[in-house]
Write a protein that holds these residues in place. Structure first.
Motif, PDB file in Angstrom:
ATOM      1  N   THR A 234       5.370  -6.728  49.916  1.00 23.82           N
ATOM      2  CA  THR A 234       5.401  -7.835  48.961  1.00 23.82           C
ATOM      3  C   THR A 234       3.977  -8.348  48.765  1.00 23.82           C
ATOM      4  OG1 THR A 234       7.598  -8.499  49.725  1.00 23.82           O
ATOM      5  CG2 THR A 234       6.373 -10.090  48.406  1.00 23.82           C
ATOM      6  N   LEU A 235       3.601  -8.544  47.511  1.00 27.09           N
ATOM      7  CA  LEU A 235       2.281  -9.079  47.179  1.00 27.09           C
ATOM      8  C   LEU A 235       2.464 -10.416  46.482  1.00 27.09           C
ATOM      9  CD1 LEU A 235      -0.825  -8.521  47.081  1.00 27.09           C
ATOM     10  CD2 LEU A 235      -0.436  -7.667  44.763  1.00 27.09           C
ATOM     11  N   LEU A 236       1.822 -11.442  47.025  1.00 32.89           N
ATOM     12  CA  LEU A 236       1.915 -12.798  46.488  1.00 32.89           C
ATOM     13  C   LEU A 236       0.536 -13.260  46.039  1.00 32.89           C
ATOM     14  CD1 LEU A 236       4.040 -14.362  49.377  1.00 32.89           C
ATOM     15  CD2 LEU A 236       4.921 -13.414  47.253  1.00 32.89           C
ATOM     16  N   ARG A 237       0.540 -14.169  45.071  1.00 35.27           N
ATOM     17  CA  ARG A 237      -0.691 -14.837  44.692  1.00 35.27           C
ATOM     18  C   ARG A 237      -0.519 -16.319  44.953  1.00 35.27           C
ATOM     19  NH1 ARG A 237      -4.533 -14.004  39.405  1.00 35.27           N
ATOM     20  NH2 ARG A 237      -6.007 -15.689  39.870  1.00 35.27           N
ATOM     21  N   VAL A 238      -1.372 -16.863  45.821  1.00 34.55           N
ATOM     22  CA  VAL A 238      -1.345 -18.278  46.162  1.00 34.55           C
ATOM     23  C   VAL A 238      -2.698 -18.866  45.774  1.00 34.55           C
ATOM     24  CG1 VAL A 238      -0.973 -19.982  47.975  1.00 34.55           C
ATOM     25  CG2 VAL A 238       0.208 -17.784  48.081  1.00 34.55           C
TER      26      VAL A 238
END
Length: 491
Positions: A234-238
């Motif tokens: 899973t790749l998230l952008r925060v």
């Protein structure tokens, strides 16, 4: 702050098992060679070694402290000699968390800190609570951004950029090659060697079956390793950083600051190009893909459709769609000649072996590979090129693993033109675009290969000019941001 209390028994157990096996193996080997050394003495030596290792780990735990301040991460450690490290937060590129199955059961994790210019881990905490590891990961990024209120940070909702799908994971496992599984050859070959002798006249057929079965075992093992590595990716952008999570047996949680990304790399092999898939990797000043503590690629996307990969790449860096300039056509002739010379060398080697051993009666059969030299030269030439856009330089290289590198000009460290003795005969040169994450002239960095020597000089100067222009523009914007608060305060 101290390490987690469970880190002491865990380190004691893992280190003791490894040390005990090593000492026992060495001791029994010496006992077989020296009559005065008995098994009892070996066991005493193993026990003494375990006692020393245990005392070492206890002292290590008691003398290890770390403190996260507003500007640095301070670590005090050392058993015999005391070591104090102060790592400025601004230099920390990546904060990576890893946990194997036992560590996940115990609720502990290993935290690694990568800094600019380092190909190895600058510092690590072995081990802290998982919640503490995530807190350190968030706090370091928050303090680097200068966010004063922790609640403000907690209000930022992560944006899911990518989740690997089951079909993509299975396809990735099927087409990936994991070099570490090739160690199985040392177990497969001896197993079949003993059986081969019992087949007598059928040894050739059995050898062929052995080859096919060995390839099948290696392929299945490679697929299993890849499946476990990228499971639940899973790749998230925060806010202004990317965070990824992945792993079945060994779980990894990593952070990649967007402002520290040096290069985007789009990779494809022939099967991916045929099915319309690709991968996307990112490089920071801490390390390039494959150099991180995860042992694999810090990939932004391990596998997805090419359109999906390009969308994410453009969301990270807004670059132009390239129109690559290929090397001159004489480069293709150079490749054909080079492959023909390789075939000639193989033929000569086969002849020499047959001359001394008589094993290769048809040593000249390798000359049939000459028909493939023009095909190989054509494809190597076709898949190379370079493009200089307004804000990014892009290069393309490779057939079996084609890489397209996208480098912002302001990330360029040096631009180097190199001409080997063989290239000079063809009036060719190679231009390397070096960034803080590049690892040398190994073919992995962005480079325009085998282009006309005059074009190489013009390309090198163009990249240098645009590098200087972008640096000036960014410095001007920084001065404007700095003077704006002063103007408001004076008003």
């Amino acid at each position: 702050m101290k390490l987690h209390p469970l880190s002491l028994p865990y380190r004691l157990l893992t280190r003791s098992m490894s040390l005990a096996l090593t000492l026992f193996f060495v001791g029994t080997t010496l006992a077989g060679a020296v009559e005065s050394i008995s098994i009892g003495i070996v066991l005493v030596l193993v026990a003494a070694g375990l006692l020393v290792a245990g005392l070492w780990e206890v002292v290590y735990y008691r003398r290890f402290d770390y403190v996260l301040t507003d500007s640095s991460l301070d670590i005090d450690s050392g058993v015999i000699s005391r070591r104090r490290r102060e790592i400025p937060l601004r230099r920390i590129q990546n904060v990576d968390i890893s946990r194997n199955i036992v560590q996940r059961v115990l609720g502990i994790a290993l935290v690694g800190f990568e800094t600019a210019g380092g190909g190895e881990t600058e510092a690590s905490l072995r081990f802290v609570a998982y919640d503490e590891a995530r807190r350190l990961q968030r706090e370091i990024q928050r303090r680097k951004r200068g966010v004063a209120d922790r609640d403000e940070e907690e209000e930022i909702q992560p944006d899911v950029l990518y989740e690997i799908r089951s079909p993509e994971l299975l396809l990735l496992s099927a087409i990936s090659i994991e070099p570490r599984v090739f160690g199985l050859v040392f177990f497969i070959v001896p197993f079949f060697t003993g059986m081969n002798e019992a087949f007598g006249g059928l040894s050739f057929l059995f050898g062929l079956a052995q080859l096919l079965l060995s390839a099948l075992v290696l392929w299945v093992a490679s697929a299993m390793v890849t499946f476990a590595r990228y499971y639940d990716f899973t790749l998230l952008r925060v806010d202004d950083e990317l965070r990824y999570e992945r792993g079945l047996l060994q779980r990894y949680d990593g952070s990649i600051p967007l402002d520290k990304i040096q290069t985007l790399t789009l990779q494809e092999n022939p099967l991916m190009r045929l099915t319309g898939y690709a991968t996307l990797s990112v490089e920071t000043a801490g390390y390039a893909p494959g150099q991180g503590p995860s042992g694999g690629s810090e990939a932004a996307i391990p596998l997805a459709t090419r359109e999906r990969v390009l969308r994410l790449a453009h969301s990270i860096e807004s670059f132009d769609d390239p129109t690559f300039t290929r090397p001159p056509k004489r480069t293709r002739r150079r490749y054909i000649v080079r492959y023909a010379l390789v075939v000639a060398g193989l033929t000569g080697l086969a002849f020499a072996v047959d001359w001394f051993t008589g094993l290769f009666e048809f040593w000249y059969a390798t000359l049939a590979l000459l028909v493939l030299a023009p095909v190989a030269g054509q494809y190597q030439w076709k898949h190379r090129g370079y493009y200089a856009g307004e804000n990014h330089v892009q290069t393309r290289n490779g057939f079996w693993r084609r890489r397209i590198h996208v480098v912002p000009y302001y990330r360029v460290q040096t631009v180097i033109q190199r001409e080997t003795i063989f290239q000079r005969r063809w009036r060719l040169g190679t231009v390397f675009v070096d960034t803080a994450s590049s690892v040398g002239f190994g073919g992995q960095e962005a480079h325009a290969a085998d282009i006309d020597v005059n074009d190489a000089g013009e390309f090198r100067e163009l990249v240098r000019r645009r590098l200087g222009r972008q640096i000036q523009e960014r410095a001007g914007r920084a001065r404007m941001r700095k003077t704006e608060p002063e103007q408001f305060s004076s008003e």
